[in-house]
Design an enzyme around this catalytic site. Structure first.
Site, PDB file in Angstrom:
ATOM      1  N   LYS A   1       0.490   3.886   2.652  1.00 47.27           N
ATOM      2  CA  LYS A   1       1.136   3.579   3.928  1.00 47.27           C
ATOM      3  C   LYS A   1       2.633   3.857   3.860  1.00 47.27           C
ATOM      4  CE  LYS A   1      -1.783  -0.084   5.802  1.00 47.27           C
ATOM      5  NZ  LYS A   1      -1.710  -1.507   6.186  1.00 47.27           N
TER       6      LYS A   1
ATOM      7  N   PHE B   1      -7.546   7.523   2.750  1.00 50.02           N
ATOM      8  CA  PHE B   1      -7.963   6.303   2.052  1.00 50.02           C
ATOM      9  C   PHE B   1      -8.927   5.536   2.947  1.00 50.02           C
ATOM     10  CE2 PHE B   1      -5.577   2.863   4.213  1.00 50.02           C
ATOM     11  CZ  PHE B   1      -4.718   3.623   4.989  1.00 50.02           C
TER      12      PHE B   1
ATOM     13  N   TYR C   1     -11.559   4.041   5.180  1.00 51.74           N
ATOM     14  CA  TYR C   1     -12.714   4.562   5.925  1.00 51.74           C
ATOM     15  C   TYR C   1     -12.529   6.025   6.362  1.00 51.74           C
ATOM     16  CZ  TYR C   1     -13.821  -0.423   6.225  1.00 51.74           C
ATOM     17  OH  TYR C   1     -14.099  -1.740   5.917  1.00 51.74           O
ATOM     18  N   ASP C   2     -11.484   6.681   5.903  1.00 53.16           N
ATOM     19  CA  ASP C   2     -11.189   8.051   6.370  1.00 53.16           C
ATOM     20  C   ASP C   2     -12.376   9.019   6.272  1.00 53.16           C
ATOM     21  OD1 ASP C   2      -8.676   7.533   7.264  1.00 53.16           O
ATOM     22  OD2 ASP C   2      -7.633   8.330   5.512  1.00 53.16           O
TER      23      ASP C   2
ATOM     24  N   ASN D   1       0.844  -1.195   0.000  1.00 53.45           N
ATOM     25  CA  ASN D   1       0.000   0.000   0.000  1.00 53.45           C
ATOM     26  C   ASN D   1       0.887   1.254   0.000  1.00 53.45           C
ATOM     27  OD1 ASN D   1      -1.543   2.203   0.854  1.00 53.45           O
ATOM     28  ND2 ASN D   1      -2.934   0.930   2.065  1.00 53.45           N
TER      29      ASN D   1
ATOM     30  N   HIS E   1      -3.730   6.179  14.382  1.00 55.92           N
ATOM     31  CA  HIS E   1      -3.344   4.901  14.977  1.00 55.92           C
ATOM     32  C   HIS E   1      -1.952   4.489  14.518  1.00 55.92           C
ATOM     33  CE1 HIS E   1      -5.315   4.634  11.184  1.00 55.92           C
ATOM     34  NE2 HIS E   1      -5.237   3.331  11.057  1.00 55.92           N
ATOM     35  N   ARG E   2      -1.661   4.708  13.206  1.00 52.28           N
ATOM     36  CA  ARG E   2      -0.335   4.353  12.700  1.00 52.28           C
ATOM     37  C   ARG E   2       0.731   5.218  13.354  1.00 52.28           C
ATOM     38  NH1 ARG E   2      -2.449   2.360   8.747  1.00 52.28           N
ATOM     39  NH2 ARG E   2      -3.191   4.282   7.845  1.00 52.28           N
TER      40      ARG E   2
ATOM     41  N   ASP F   1      -0.581  -4.246  10.659  1.00 52.02           N
ATOM     42  CA  ASP F   1      -1.919  -4.661  10.292  1.00 52.02           C
ATOM     43  C   ASP F   1      -2.837  -3.694  11.011  1.00 52.02           C
ATOM     44  OD1 ASP F   1      -3.457  -6.439   8.696  1.00 52.02           O
ATOM     45  OD2 ASP F   1      -4.295  -7.224  10.535  1.00 52.02           O
ATOM     46  N   SER F   2      -3.833  -3.240  10.305  1.00 50.30           N
ATOM     47  CA  SER F   2      -4.659  -2.192  10.891  1.00 50.30           C
ATOM     48  C   SER F   2      -6.095  -2.380  10.464  1.00 50.30           C
ATOM     49  CB  SER F   2      -4.153  -0.821  10.448  1.00 50.30           C
ATOM     50  OG  SER F   2      -4.091  -0.742   9.042  1.00 50.30           O
TER      51      SER F   2
HETATM   52  P1  IMP Z   1      -4.294  -3.709   6.120  1.00 45.97           P
HETATM   53  O1  IMP Z   1      -3.595  -3.158   4.933  1.00 45.97           O
HETATM   54  O2  IMP Z   1      -4.415  -5.189   6.162  1.00 45.97           O
HETATM   55  O3  IMP Z   1      -3.728  -3.131   7.399  1.00 45.97           O
HETATM   56  O4  IMP Z   1      -5.790  -3.244   5.944  1.00 45.97           O
HETATM   57  C1  IMP Z   1      -6.368  -2.358   6.769  1.00 45.97           C
HETATM   58  C2  IMP Z   1      -7.679  -1.855   6.211  1.00 45.97           C
HETATM   59  O5  IMP Z   1      -8.249  -1.097   7.277  1.00 45.97           O
HETATM   60  C3  IMP Z   1      -7.501  -0.901   5.038  1.00 45.97           C
HETATM   61  O6  IMP Z   1      -7.702  -1.514   3.813  1.00 45.97           O
HETATM   62  C4  IMP Z   1      -8.589   0.122   5.324  1.00 45.97           C
HETATM   63  O7  IMP Z   1      -9.802  -0.356   4.840  1.00 45.97           O
HETATM   64  C5  IMP Z   1      -8.644   0.149   6.838  1.00 45.97           C
HETATM   65  N1  IMP Z   1      -7.713   1.177   7.353  1.00 45.97           N
HETATM   66  C6  IMP Z   1      -6.538   0.992   8.004  1.00 45.97           C
HETATM   67  N2  IMP Z   1      -5.947   2.166   8.300  1.00 45.97           N
HETATM   68  C7  IMP Z   1      -6.757   3.102   7.802  1.00 45.97           C
HETATM   69  C8  IMP Z   1      -6.677   4.526   7.782  1.00 45.97           C
HETATM   70  O8  IMP Z   1      -5.721   5.178   8.246  1.00 45.97           O
HETATM   71  N3  IMP Z   1      -7.698   5.140   7.192  1.00 45.97           N
HETATM   72  C9  IMP Z   1      -8.765   4.499   6.657  1.00 45.97           C
HETATM   73  N4  IMP Z   1      -8.872   3.178   6.617  1.00 45.97           N
HETATM   74  C10 IMP Z   1      -7.883   2.477   7.201  1.00 45.97           C
END
Ligand code: IMP
Length: 199
Positions: free
Chosen positions: A13, A148, A150-151, A10, A176-177, A70-71
């Site tokens: 990120k 990006f 859910y922002d 991503n 959170h990041r 992971d977020s």
């Molecule tokens: P990951 O890439 O597996 O961590 O996916 C996390 C998912 O959570 C992303 O595809 C988004 O849908 C959501 N997400 C995580 N961080 C954010 C953020 O900072 N803003 C908005 N959505 C987020």
């Protein structure tokens, strides 16, 4: 110079991390420099397990220290869903938002939090994990074009704007990041020598 590879495809990120780590004397490499890195199946049951899977795989494949995150979004009224399934909740970002707002229709409790867990791995072993969060509410309608995921529907506590409306610098300072990375950076500063790697 210490190197660390960030195990994510991503690019949003990667940009956020580069900005967050720019004064740390750590050179951030992205998986773009390792185009054949195989996709890692995220079959963990927690954010920490998924972050660890990705960091371990990248540290082995790239042969340098690696970190991965992971977020996701946890919504109180949905018992923490979509959680680790945030990216897979529906096919596109727009559909994910629509589904979320649909599930919360008529619901008074709009409390939610974004969570990010970062794992750092060296030579295929996790050496630490760090968790960051930001609490807020899910808005009634999407607002803003920035960021990006859910922002546009997440409004952090203490602010009138959604993450989608905020200047990226502001989001990057309270997200959170950012909170997880602050903890990781303190660790990296203390343990800088473990990241020194010539290749
Ligand atoms: P990951 O890439 O597996 O961590 O996916 C996390 C998912 O959570 C992303 O595809 C988004 O849908 C959501 N997400 C995580 N961080 C954010 C953020 O900072 N803003 C908005 N959505 C987020």
């Amino acid at each position: 110079m210490a190197y660390i590879v960030v195990a994510t495809q991503n690019e949003h990120k990667v940009d956020e991390y580069r900005e967050l780590l720019k004064d740390q004397g750590v050179e951030l490499r992205s998986l773009k420099e390792y185009p054949n890195f195989p996709e890692v199946e995220e079959n963990g049951k927690t954010f920490a397990e998924n972050a660890a899977l990705k960091a371990v795989a990248a540290s082995k494949y790239c042969d340098v220290p690696a970190f991965a995150d992971d977020s996701g979004l946890e919504v109180e009224a949905l018992d923490g869903r979509p959680g680790i399934y945030s990216a897979r909740y529906a096919p596109t970002s727009a559909e994910r938002i629509e589904k979320l707002l649909g599930e919360l229709e008529g619901c008074e409790n709009r409390r939610a939090r974004f969570v990010c867990v970062i794992a750092i791995a060296i030579n295929g072993e996790v050496i630490e994990t760090f968790e960051g969060e930001v609490k807020g509410v899910i808005t009634a309608i999407p607002r803003g074009e920035g960021g990006f995921g859910y922002d546009p529907v997440f409004q952090p506590d203490g602010y009138d704007q959604t993450f989608g409306e905020m200047a990226p610098e502001l989001k990057n300072s309270i997200s959170h990041r950012a909170n997880a990375v602050k903890k990781a950076v303190e660790f990296i500063e203390d343990e800088m020598s473990v990241l020194d790697s010539d290749f």
